[in-house]
Motif scaffolding. Structure first.
Motif, PDB file in Angstrom:
ATOM      1  N   TYR A  86       0.823  -0.646  -0.056  1.00 28.41           N
ATOM      2  CA  TYR A  86      -0.328  -0.331  -0.223  1.00 28.41           C
ATOM      3  C   TYR A  86       1.005   1.201  -0.261  1.00 28.41           C
ATOM      4  O   TYR A  86       1.839   1.640   1.076  1.00 28.41           O
ATOM      5  CB  TYR A  86      -0.941  -0.064   1.076  1.00 28.41           C
ATOM      6  CG  TYR A  86      -2.235   0.931   1.124  1.00 28.41           C
ATOM      7  CD1 TYR A  86      -3.294   0.432   0.808  1.00 28.41           C
ATOM      8  CD2 TYR A  86      -1.971   2.786   1.981  1.00 28.41           C
ATOM      9  CE1 TYR A  86      -3.850   1.969   0.363  1.00 28.41           C
ATOM     10  CE2 TYR A  86      -3.038   3.340   1.681  1.00 28.41           C
ATOM     11  CZ  TYR A  86      -3.535   3.149   0.765  1.00 28.41           C
ATOM     12  OH  TYR A  86      -5.117   3.801   0.469  1.00 28.41           O
TER      13      TYR A  86
ATOM     14  N   ILE B 174       0.774   0.182   8.189  1.00 31.56           N
ATOM     15  CA  ILE B 174       0.137   0.975   7.665  1.00 31.56           C
ATOM     16  C   ILE B 174       0.193   2.386   8.523  1.00 31.56           C
ATOM     17  O   ILE B 174       0.378   3.387   7.786  1.00 31.56           O
ATOM     18  CB  ILE B 174      -1.701   0.907   7.577  1.00 31.56           C
ATOM     19  CG1 ILE B 174      -2.184  -0.500   6.366  1.00 31.56           C
ATOM     20  CG2 ILE B 174      -2.228   1.936   7.302  1.00 31.56           C
ATOM     21  CD1 ILE B 174      -1.271   0.310   4.718  1.00 31.56           C
TER      22      ILE B 174
ATOM     23  N   LEU C  79      -5.947   5.292   3.736  1.00 29.15           N
ATOM     24  CA  LEU C  79      -6.599   4.335   3.191  1.00 29.15           C
ATOM     25  C   LEU C  79      -7.941   4.488   4.212  1.00 29.15           C
ATOM     26  O   LEU C  79      -8.794   3.954   3.400  1.00 29.15           O
ATOM     27  CB  LEU C  79      -5.785   3.336   4.771  1.00 29.15           C
ATOM     28  CG  LEU C  79      -6.906   1.555   4.458  1.00 29.15           C
ATOM     29  CD1 LEU C  79      -6.547   0.705   3.238  1.00 29.15           C
ATOM     30  CD2 LEU C  79      -6.110   0.869   5.431  1.00 29.15           C
TER      31      LEU C  79
END
Length: 397
Positions: free
Chosen positions: A254, A284, A293
């Motif tokens: 990500y 994250i 996100l």
């Protein structure tokens, strides 16, 4: 006796004959082996190695049974799954001849060599170098040089890629200040910038302000546990920050917003609690990708500076752990205890962010009734500035 003695035929024979490590049997086993004619010092070294191999299974799986370790080397060694990810990244970016600056026991070097990269691994500690030499023996394109890499003419080794894993422990303690790593972070960055492609393994809690503006910094987790960060540099590597989430089945990447890894992470305004609460994967969180996100999944933080997100819909994502909220409770143990019993819950996992609650102490105060069949998750978090307990059930596909 040293690791090089364990790499000999008698040492390997002895290691092969040892049963699974059992601390309760060490002394009797030592006596049995001594009576069979094995050298006492070699037995002690082999039993120590058996203990380290048992510990190493968590990182290396079945391969640990054929490897040699030092205690410090095992502590810092990269897990096999993560080392494979490192190797794949470098291979995809064209690495052909790699210099491993301070290879330790050769954990990363094994994966680099397995990916088809020619590896020159340098290690100044004699025991670790002996372990690395054994661990890399199956790879003809890998060699180990026992030396202080700072004393070598690195350019003469002809590498196009450098991998640096600074020593971050001394006397069994973690070194928190990157200026005191060996090599220091500043020195490691200067070395890395001499090569077309480079990677520096760093502690995952590294301050953004210490990162090179031109680097791509990747935070890596495995099975929801934050493992490390890597500073990647190279002409075709896009600057920024990202998370790599490794599960038993595959890897997920990500990309955080922004192209300068030194910039602070974006913060979102909190929103009222909805039906679901989500905990981002720790990679994250450290990559500063929560805001990106959250916006992509239509989520908002439950409170300012708190890494719990809330939303109205169930979401199944490798980057999030999701929970359905059943009750919102004041944190007094008697109130929570009554709610658990009314729901028939006898087992709980306890999570917290932004509160002073100590999970194991709080668990004792709940006096859980283990005869009750249900299970739940308790999440301690501030809402509107005040601590609350959320009684939740995990989302399951």
């Amino acid at each position: 006796m040293h690791i090089k003695d364990l790499a000999t035929a008698p040492g390997q024979q002895l290691l092969a004959e040892l049963p699974a490590y059992d601390s309760a049997q060490v002394f009797s086993l030592h006596d049995q082996l001594r009576k069979r004619g094995f050298d006492s010092d070699l037995i002690s070294a082999a039993l120590t190695q058996s203990r380290l191999r048992a510990r190493a299974t968590e990182k290396f799986g079945d391969s640990a049974a054929q490897m040699l370790f030092t205690a410090a080397g095992l502590e810092q060694a990269t897990r096999a799954s993560i080392a494979t990810a490192h190797a794949d990244f470098l291979h995809q970016h064209g690495a052909q001849k790699l210099l491993d600056f301070g290879c330790g026991i050769g954990a990363d070097a094994r994966s680099f060599a397995a990916a088809g990269i020619s590896v020159t691994a340098i290690e100044k500690d004699g025991e670790a170098a002996a372990a690395a030499r054994h661990n890399l023996a199956a790879f003809p394109t890998a060699r180990v040089i026992e030396a202080d890499a700072n004393d070598l003419d690195l350019a003469a080794l002809g590498a196009d890629t450098i991998w640096i894993d600074p020593a971050r422990r001394a006397a069994g303690k973690r070194i928190k200040n990157p200026a005191h790593w060996q090599p220091s972070l500043e020195h490691a960055i200067a070395l890395a910038q001499r090569y077309p492609l480079s990677g520096i393994k760093v502690a995952p809690g590294i301050d953004y302000a210490l990162l090179p503006a031109s680097a791509h910094v990747q935070w890596i987790s495995e099975t929801r546990a934050l493992a490390e960060a890597v500073i990647w540099m190279g002409a075709d590597i896009k600057p920024g920050r990202s998370a790599l989430v490794i599960t038993p089945d595959r890897r997920y990447s990500y990309q955080a917003d922004g192209e300068n890894p030194r910039h602070p992470a974006e913060m979102l305004e909190p929103a009222p609690l909805a039906e679901f609460i989500y905990e981002p994967d720790p990679a994250i969180i450290r990559a500063g990708a929560i805001a990106s996100l959250a916006k992509a999944q239509q989520l908002r933080p439950v409170s300012a500076q708190i890494a719990y997100l809330t939303g109205a819909d169930p979401i199944f994502s490798p980057f999030l752990s999701g929970f359905r909220i059943q009750e919102v409770l004041k944190p007094r143990p008697k109130i929570v205890q009554a709610a658990l019993r009314s729901h028939g819950i006898g087992r709980v996992e306890i999570k917290k962010r932004g509160t002073a609650l100590v999970p194991e102490e709080y668990r004792r105060q709940l006096h859980l009734d283990s005869s009750l069949p249900g299970s739940a998750t308790l999440i301690s978090t501030p809402l509107a500035g005040k601590p609350h307990i959320l009684l939740c059930s995990r989302l399951q596909k």
